[in-house]
Design a protein around this motif. Structure first.
Motif: not given
Length: 276
Positions: A191-205, A207-219
């Protein structure tokens, strides 16, 4: 993407294991073949299943149909709680190997310690026999907490190579990770992505925008850079591919530390360490 170099970790017995694998938890047997086939086509070479998932046959079909050389694959399955004990472990291993259609396993895990039954030391003796007989290249554990790990290492002849535990930014299992490190046991995150439950976190969003990646890829990148093995799971081809495409960018130490701060109380999934 299939030619993408996959980083590896070296286990404490010298065996190398791909750092990213494909998990099939809760994937029905009739869907497992297609999902694993897609994963192998994308470039995954490590597949993680378990007897209790009831999809070893579907996984085995995909392996057989892939045409890939066996020595290019790293296949893991797990012993279920009801099969713990010396003789029953050996029988369960035979059943799993038959369902998978394989002659050997790369990694076999004790799925849970089930301390109420207190059979995991006896079970481990059977694991050591399977390893010494050359039927499995590495043996390990899953969902073991520090006291279980310490006891197993103290009583066994072969230390576990891997401990697969629930681990993601919201639940970082620090005490278990420390125990693993103390015994040179590789930490593998289910469960490295916490069943998707953390992917809406603003920090991950952010970082995803900064790296042009998805939040899942960042995690997933956060896991890799901290040396863990990960087994993201999906049945959606686009997400199977996205979860594998995590090698073209790097998180800074500051960004890694920021993700570390996302830990919060409470688990996002079941933790039945006391299951019978």
């Amino acid at each position: 993407m299939a030619n993408q170099h996959i980083p590896t970790v070296t286990l404490n017995n010298g065996i190398t294991m791909p750092q990213i694998g494909f998990g099939v938890f809760q994937v029905p047997d009739d869907q497992a073949t297609a999902a694993v086939t897609t994963a192998l086509e994308v470039g995954y070479r490590s597949i993680d299943t378990a007897a209790i998932y009831d999809n070893e046959q579907g996984v085995g079909r995909a392996i057989a149909e892939s045409g890939l050389p066996r020595n290019e694959l790293f296949i893991t399955t797990k012993l279920w709680n009801a099969d713990q004990g010396y003789d029953s472990t050996l029988e369960a291993f035979d059943q799993s190997l038959h369902k998978l259609g394989l002659e050997y396993l790369d990694l076999y895990l004790v799925h849970w310690p089930t301390p109420r039954r207190d059979l995991y030391l006896e079970t481990w003796r059977a694991f050591e026999k399977l390893h010494s007989d050359g039927r499995v290249r590495a043996i390990g554990i899953s969902n073991f907490e520090p006291a279980h790990i310490d006891r197993l290492v103290a009583s066994g002849n072969i230390p576990p190579a891997v401990n697969q535990v629930e681990l993601h930014p919201a639940l970082q299992n620090r005490a278990t990770v420390a125990a693993n490190r103390r015994h040179e046991v590789v930490t593998e995150a289910w469960s490295p992505l916490a069943h998707g439950e953390i992917l809406e976190d603003p920090l991950l969003a952010d970082l995803a925008a900064k790296h042009d990646r998805s939040p899942a890829q960042v995690v997933l990148r956060w896991h890799l850079q901290q040396g863990r093995v990960i087994i993201p799971k999906s049945v959606t081809p686009s997400r199977i591919a996205e979860n594998f495409d995590i090698f073209g960018f790097q998180l800074s130490d500051v960004e890694l530390a920021a993700i570390d701060t996302l830990e919060r109380d409470g688990r996002t999934g079941p933790h039945p360490t006391e299951l019978n």
